[in-house]
Scaffold this motif. Structure first.
Motif: not given
Length: 152
Positions: A9-22, A80-81, A97-110
């Motif tokens: 995981l990338l580090p969280a952005l702390e103390q910054e204005p954030t809106i979360t939508v699910s 989707i969050v 964006t966060y989801d629990t669907g199928r993942s894929f390999d980004l390197l396969d995208v042409q």
């Protein structure tokens, strides 16, 4: 612009204005994300370029969510969050964006052939051209896209 597949995981952005939508992973709810983006950026960008900036972020996040609905969930539902953050130093908007669907390999995208007629395959290309940085992370808990656009 960079695009990469991140491990861990990338580090969280702390103390910054954030809106979360699910939202349910369905096309009819994507407008809610657009409204959240507009609300967050309403006063963050200079008036003379606000519309272009907001539209770029909104389209990139919308395309990301569309791909999640179509490909990660295969239009079968799920959630989707979206976490939208205004960050400083440097000033930027970060859309995770966060989801629990199928993942894929980004390197396969042409990259699409812009000289050939094709109906699909422009999504990631479009996202990359609308924001400054794109990263993707997948693990057993789900998928995370991070889109970053600098506010100059």
């Amino acid at each position: 612009m960079t695009i990469s597949r991140q491990e861990g995981l990338l580090p969280a952005l702390e103390q910054e204005p954030t809106i979360t939508v699910s939202i349910p992973a369905a096309f009819q709810y994507l407008n809610v994300v657009g409204e959240a983006i507009r609300a967050l950026l309403e006063r963050a960008v200079e008036a003379d370029r606000k519309d272009e900036f907001v539209n770029s972020v909104e389209l990139a996040v919308h395309e990301t969510c569309t791909n999640i609905v179509k490909h990660a969930y295969d239009s079968d539902g799920g959630r989707i969050v979206v976490a939208l953050t205004l960050a400083d130093n440097p000033r930027r908007v970060v859309a995770d964006t966060y989801d629990t669907g199928r993942s894929f390999d980004l390197l396969d995208v042409q990259e699409p052939d812009l000289d050939a007629v094709q109906e699909r395959g422009y999504g990631l290309f479009l996202i990359q051209n609308l924001v400054d940085d794109v990263s993707y992370h997948a693990n057993d808990d789900g998928n995370r896209w991070r889109l970053v656009k600098r506010i100059d």
